[in-house]
Design an enzyme around this catalytic site. Sequence first.
Site, PDB file in Angstrom:
ATOM      1  CB  SER A 101      22.516  50.467 -62.119  1.00 49.48           C
ATOM      2  OG  SER A 101      21.717  50.401 -63.271  1.00 49.48           O
ATOM      3  CG  ASP A 240      21.532  52.442 -66.743  1.00 54.04           C
ATOM      4  OD1 ASP A 240      22.052  51.947 -67.759  1.00 54.04           O
ATOM      5  OD2 ASP A 240      21.229  51.760 -65.747  1.00 54.04           O
ATOM      6  CG  ASP A 242      24.859  49.357 -65.183  1.00 60.23           C
ATOM      7  OD1 ASP A 242      23.869  50.035 -65.536  1.00 60.23           O
ATOM      8  OD2 ASP A 242      24.747  48.224 -64.673  1.00 60.23           O
ATOM      9  CG  ASP A 244      21.631  47.745 -66.451  1.00 59.50           C
ATOM     10  OD1 ASP A 244      21.285  48.941 -66.485  1.00 59.50           O
ATOM     11  OD2 ASP A 244      21.497  47.034 -65.429  1.00 59.50           O
TER      12      ASP A 244
END
Length: 450
Positions: A101, A240, A242, A244
């Site tokens: 992440s 960010d 990833d 999410d």
Amino acid sequence: MGKYFGTDGVRGEANVELTPELAFKLGRFGGYVLSQHETERPRVFVARDTRISGEMLEAALIAGLLSVGIEVYKLGVLATPGVSYLVRTEKASAGVMISASHNPALDNGIKFFGSDGFKLADEQELEIEALLDAKEDLLPRPSAEGLGALVDYPEGLRKYERFLVTTGADLDGLKIALDTANGAASVSARNVFLDLNADITVIGEKPNGLNINDGIGSTHPEKLQDLVTETASDIGLAFDGDSDRLIAVDENGAIVDGDKIMFIIGKYLSEKGLLAKNTIVTTVMSNLGFHKALDSCGIHKKVTAVGDRYVVEEMRQFGYNLGGEQSGHVIIMDYNTTGDGQLTAVQLTKIMKETGKTLSELASEVTIYPQKLVNIRVDNSMKERAMEVPAIAEVIAQMEGEMAGNGRILVRPSGTEPLLRVMAEAPSNEEVDYYVDTIAAVVRAEIGLD
């Protein structure tokens, strides 16, 4: 949290803590647990972000999945919410995302999604952990036609992009600055907003395996703020690693965080009668100003522990359709089962277009209390027990007494890193500095590693 699984899957320094050997076992044991009740050959979707360790861990994880007879659909680089969306809509047995992440490039992680597109329940994670800790691997070892097959599935990315576009509005005339963090959104965000007819400028779109989240993205929005003002953009959108989570920047270069984004979307849905139970689910980290703004609009709120998984659990249990975190995780359950930065960005820009209001106008109803957060490095074994240290408990009680109800203090362990987080909110920056610095000094003296 378990021995291996934190609040967001298994994470650690790649090739040191999260090794290929562990990734293989997670694929083997996780795949078995998630598919043991399947009547047909199980299918699992696997994706990753742009970290240099991603392909190494992907290969090991896929080998583990194939070894228990699972058919693996390899998605390549894709946003985490893209995995949850595809698993659910394509009726796969499970999905796996390889990402850490917002963490730096040296870290990586592995998180699983069930066939419903949601992250695993604690019971499933514990079942996988039990297999990891077993003295012997007694799982079946099929051969020949019993082994799983590997399918490259680049179409998954296109399907996810088309889904995002279908939820949005024609953005013709809207000027947008994008920061894709040199991460997973770098393969999709440009396409999505071009398909929506926006005028875009993009940074953080050249991943090299090491520059993901490096001074860029939702945790480092300064470059995007500069870009918005330099290009006279109507809005900046920072994802960010990833994708999410989302942090926005208004036309004046000011940050619009997850609290304000949730308020804007929540008020929009509420006015249309589409906000389930007229309630937003948030966490203990949400600002007092966010709560006051909701009160003024007659919108209810439910508060959970930190972590989007706890927000999602509350939403699922009670039927809410909007929730999230100040950090930019926003879950819009009408569309997806997990935090989705690009989906949130599409909805935010749709609201701007439909209302004809600037982002600063939409966000102006939330007056944020000054807030300060300090991360203190501590041993993992101590971060959960910090409140048991008498000196720490005493200084927190002292500061809360001085606040006299006009502010708040939150001291909590990180769910993914060896950190203790000290946060305070108060009417002025001077007061916030005093409360946080006083507590942090005691924490460092008692259990800090710095």
